[in-house]
Enzyme design. Structure first.
Site, short mmCIF file in Angstrom:
data_model
loop_
_atom_site.label_atom_id
_atom_site.label_comp_id
_atom_site.label_asym_id
_atom_site.label_seq_id
_atom_site.Cartn_x
_atom_site.Cartn_y
_atom_site.Cartn_z
N PHE A 11 -21.39 -2.82 -22.05
CA PHE A 11 -21.83 -4.79 -22.52
C PHE A 11 -22.95 -4.89 -22.51
CE2 PHE A 11 -21.40 -7.90 -19.43
CZ PHE A 11 -22.37 -8.94 -19.81
N ILE A 62 -26.84 11.37 -20.57
CA ILE A 62 -27.63 11.40 -20.16
C ILE A 62 -28.63 12.18 -19.46
CG2 ILE A 62 -28.80 9.16 -20.44
CD1 ILE A 62 -28.00 9.04 -17.12
N THR A 135 -29.91 -3.63 -10.92
CA THR A 135 -29.38 -4.40 -10.56
C THR A 135 -29.42 -4.93 -9.26
OG1 THR A 135 -26.54 -4.81 -9.44
CG2 THR A 135 -27.69 -2.46 -9.44
N ASP A 136 -28.70 -6.42 -8.65
CA ASP A 136 -29.43 -6.75 -7.66
C ASP A 136 -28.72 -6.17 -6.19
OD1 ASP A 136 -26.65 -8.29 -8.37
OD2 ASP A 136 -27.57 -9.87 -8.55
N GLU A 137 -28.09 -6.14 -6.63
CA GLU A 137 -26.52 -5.02 -5.77
C GLU A 137 -27.67 -4.29 -4.91
OE1 GLU A 137 -23.10 -4.26 -6.92
OE2 GLU A 137 -22.46 -5.46 -8.75
N TYR A 160 -21.54 2.54 -5.82
CA TYR A 160 -21.96 1.95 -6.73
C TYR A 160 -23.86 1.37 -6.69
CZ TYR A 160 -23.95 -1.57 -10.63
OH TYR A 160 -24.35 -2.09 -11.80
N LYS A 164 -27.20 3.25 -7.38
CA LYS A 164 -28.84 2.55 -8.18
C LYS A 164 -29.55 2.48 -7.52
CE LYS A 164 -27.84 0.93 -12.19
NZ LYS A 164 -28.35 0.96 -12.90
N ASN A 189 -24.97 -10.59 -12.03
CA ASN A 189 -23.98 -10.47 -12.86
C ASN A 189 -24.54 -11.00 -14.28
OD1 ASN A 189 -23.48 -10.75 -9.84
ND2 ASN A 189 -21.55 -10.02 -10.62
N PRO A 291 -12.87 -4.02 -0.06
CA PRO A 291 -13.90 -3.17 0.92
C PRO A 291 -14.95 -3.03 0.64
CG PRO A 291 -12.39 -1.82 0.22
CD PRO A 291 -12.77 -2.59 -1.07
P1 NAD Z 1 -20.94 -0.49 -18.80
O1 NAD Z 1 -20.24 0.02 -18.01
O2 NAD Z 1 -20.13 -1.48 -19.56
O3 NAD Z 1 -21.99 0.18 -20.38
C1 NAD Z 1 -22.46 1.63 -19.36
C2 NAD Z 1 -22.26 2.85 -20.99
O4 NAD Z 1 -23.20 3.77 -20.35
C3 NAD Z 1 -20.99 2.99 -21.40
O5 NAD Z 1 -20.80 2.93 -22.07
C4 NAD Z 1 -21.07 4.51 -20.78
O6 NAD Z 1 -19.99 5.09 -21.81
C5 NAD Z 1 -22.22 4.90 -21.17
N1 NAD Z 1 -22.15 5.63 -20.20
C6 NAD Z 1 -22.23 6.33 -18.08
N2 NAD Z 1 -22.16 7.07 -17.92
C7 NAD Z 1 -23.26 7.67 -18.63
C8 NAD Z 1 -23.71 9.23 -18.97
N3 NAD Z 1 -24.22 10.33 -18.22
N4 NAD Z 1 -24.30 8.96 -20.66
C9 NAD Z 1 -24.81 8.33 -21.48
N5 NAD Z 1 -23.51 7.07 -21.21
C10 NAD Z 1 -22.70 7.33 -19.96
O7 NAD Z 1 -22.32 -1.45 -18.63
P2 NAD Z 1 -23.23 -2.49 -17.96
O8 NAD Z 1 -22.52 -3.91 -18.14
O9 NAD Z 1 -23.72 -2.25 -19.94
O10 NAD Z 1 -24.60 -2.12 -17.53
C11 NAD Z 1 -25.28 -1.90 -17.50
C12 NAD Z 1 -26.13 -0.77 -16.86
O11 NAD Z 1 -26.88 -3.07 -16.46
C13 NAD Z 1 -25.96 -0.54 -15.71
O12 NAD Z 1 -27.00 -0.23 -15.92
C14 NAD Z 1 -25.25 -1.45 -14.49
O13 NAD Z 1 -25.54 -0.45 -13.22
C15 NAD Z 1 -26.92 -2.65 -15.38
N6 NAD Z 1 -26.31 -3.72 -14.89
C16 NAD Z 1 -24.66 -4.41 -14.89
C17 NAD Z 1 -25.15 -5.55 -14.50
C18 NAD Z 1 -23.32 -6.68 -15.02
O14 NAD Z 1 -23.23 -7.47 -14.34
N7 NAD Z 1 -22.87 -5.87 -15.73
C19 NAD Z 1 -25.75 -6.74 -13.96
C20 NAD Z 1 -26.73 -5.49 -12.74
C21 NAD Z 1 -27.04 -4.10 -13.54
P1 TYD Z 2 -16.90 -8.39 -10.62
O1 TYD Z 2 -16.63 -8.36 -11.77
O2 TYD Z 2 -16.64 -6.72 -10.22
O3 TYD Z 2 -19.13 -7.49 -10.05
P2 TYD Z 2 -20.00 -7.57 -8.76
O4 TYD Z 2 -18.69 -7.05 -8.26
O5 TYD Z 2 -20.54 -6.08 -9.19
O6 TYD Z 2 -20.38 -7.99 -8.43
O7 TYD Z 2 -17.26 -9.07 -9.75
C1 TYD Z 2 -18.06 -10.30 -9.40
C2 TYD Z 2 -17.22 -11.19 -8.59
O8 TYD Z 2 -15.70 -11.23 -8.32
C3 TYD Z 2 -17.24 -10.69 -7.12
O9 TYD Z 2 -17.88 -11.02 -5.98
C4 TYD Z 2 -15.73 -9.45 -6.75
C5 TYD Z 2 -14.85 -10.80 -7.19
N1 TYD Z 2 -13.64 -10.34 -8.32
C6 TYD Z 2 -12.53 -10.89 -7.18
O10 TYD Z 2 -12.38 -11.78 -7.23
N2 TYD Z 2 -11.04 -10.12 -8.50
C7 TYD Z 2 -11.06 -9.10 -9.21
O11 TYD Z 2 -10.45 -9.42 -9.52
C8 TYD Z 2 -12.82 -8.85 -9.81
C9 TYD Z 2 -12.51 -7.58 -10.79
C10 TYD Z 2 -13.76 -9.27 -8.77
#
Ligand code: NAD
Ligand code: TYD
Length: 353
Positions: A11, A62, A135-137, A160, A164, A189, A291
């Site tokens: 993404f 990677i 991530t903030d998590e 997760y 991280k 997020n 959980p």
């Molecule tokens: P995503 O799951 O959409 O994409 C992750 C990508 O990494 C995928 O294309 C997957 O194929 C690739 N991948 C997984 N394992 C791999 C490996 N071993 N080697 C090479 N490629 C690999 O995730 P995203 O939402 O795009 O998140 C990207 C980064 O941002 C992550 O590090 C995530 O922890 C961080 N992040 C995401 C969010 C969010 O809201 N989406 C928020 C905070 C931080």
């Molecule tokens: P998510 O998109 O999984 O991101 P994160 O857990 O990394 O914050 O979830 C965002 C929020 O939405 C989280 O509080 C969990 C909640 N959630 C639901 O209530 N229903 C769902 O089906 C999903 C996927 C998430």
């Protein structure tokens, strides 16, 4: 500048590739991605011809030392932006080991190769940067007040976020121990185009369009601080340009919303756009809580605002409209990414919720 973007087909990686190629016409990106269920190479089909010339895609892990070594030897990268990760909290509850492999060991592997090319004797080649996207998590969960700052102690709660945090700490250790030019970014997020429909927003959009239940965990009052993905990409661009080595930068849009608000807003926007009266609040189903579900995340992004001049430009409601329009125009993309393994995983683990 030669940039290695890992996880480029996920993404945020996809959005970053588009953003960076559009804004840095003199740069070259090598995108490395293992193409797990979350990665999709079709995402790059909308690149313009002139952008395609500045981008190549390599399928790989990677953790594959030989492959990453080869890529460094050919492209002599100036910057690594590590997006590659297992990223979904719910999946980490079912399968923590995969998260540790990529999010901890994978990061260490990547750092070790970068170091072997960037460090010459006791000194480092200048101008190199390793950006660890986090991530903030990793900070854990907040009560009703307060924000995460860069000084907030790490207190991850899910496999997760723990993985991280492990990746962040190993990256930090490479800075402290070896002087490696590492910068860690921690964002809230993200939402926007190309997000896999397992995360809250795209899942709700897809289910609502198909008149399926909208599963809200617990009481729906958990809070997330939503950041439009383009704002995040701009922040990372600034960190590459001006970020200080060894620092952490929090990135957040000050767009805190309860989950139930987000779900109701999606219903409202979708009903208005489609005219489909079956998209209504009766689809909402409160289900068993996740959980260890963190109650609230909220970022204090003062540091990146004051030191690097970043500012978010999309309010949540604006970004959500754009996002929903993108999904409505790309339903085939959703169909193609949820086919196969992912669907099996989802049906196995969630069908009885
Ligand atoms: P995503 O799951 O959409 O994409 C992750 C990508 O990494 C995928 O294309 C997957 O194929 C690739 N991948 C997984 N394992 C791999 C490996 N071993 N080697 C090479 N490629 C690999 O995730 P995203 O939402 O795009 O998140 C990207 C980064 O941002 C992550 O590090 C995530 O922890 C961080 N992040 C995401 C969010 C969010 O809201 N989406 C928020 C905070 C931080
Ligand atoms: P998510 O998109 O999984 O991101 P994160 O857990 O990394 O914050 O979830 C965002 C929020 O939405 C989280 O509080 C969990 C909640 N959630 C639901 O209530 N229903 C769902 O089906 C999903 C996927 C998430």
């Amino acid at each position: 500048m030669n940039v290695l973007v890992t996880g480029c087909a996920g993404f945020i990686g996809t959005n970053f590739v588009y953003y960076y190629l559009r804004n840095h016409k003199d740069s070259f990106i090598v995108g490395l991605d293992k193409l797990t269920y979350a990665g999709n190479i079709q995402n790059f089909s909308n690149l313009k011809e002139e952008e395609k010339k500045n981008f190549i895609f390599v399928k790989g892990d990677i953790s594959n030392l030989e492959l990453v070594n080869y890529l460094f030897s050919v492209y002599d990268f100036d910057v690594v932006v590590n997006f590659a990760a297992e990223s979904h909290v719910d999946r980490s509850i079912f399968d923590p080991a995969t998260f540790v492999l990529t999010n901890v060991l994978g990061v260490q592997s990547l750092l070790s190769v970068a170091m072997s090319f960037w460090k010459k004797g006791d000194s480092w080649k200048s101008g190199k940067k390793f950006i660890q996207v986090s991530t903030d998590e990793v900070y854990g969960s907040l009560g009703p007040d307060g924000y995460f700052t860069e000084e907030t102690p790490l207190d991850p709660h899910s496999p997760y976020s723990a993985s991280k945090a492990g990746g962040d700490l190993i990256a930090k250790s490479y800075y402290h121990t070896f002087g490696m030019p590492v910068i860690i970014t921690r964002c809230s997020n993200n939402y926007g185009p190309y997000q896999f429909p397992e995360k809250l927003i795209p899942l709700m959009v897809w289910n609502a369009l198909n008149h399926k239940e909208l599963p809200v965990y617990g009481d729906g009052k958990n809070v997330r601080d939503w950041l439009y993905v383009e704002d995040h990409c701009r922040a990372i661009d600034l960190v590459i340009e001006k970020g200080k080595i060894g620092e952490v930068y929090n990135i957040g849009g000050h767009n805190e919303r309860e989950n139930i608000y987000v779900v109701k807003k999606i219903i409202e926007i979708l009903r208005n756009k489609t005219g489909d009266s079956k998209i209504n609040e009766s689809l909402i189903k409160f289900v068993k809580d996740r959980p260890g579900h963190d109650r609230r995340y909220a970022m204090d992004p003062k540091k990146i605002i004051n030191e690097l001049g970043w500012k978010h430009s999309f309010s949540f409601e604006e970004g959500l409209e754009i996002t929903i329009d993108w999904y409505l125009n790309n339903l085939d993309w959703v169909r193609s990414v949820i086919s196969g393994d992912y669907l099996k995983f989802y049906e196995k683990n969630y069908s009885n919720r």
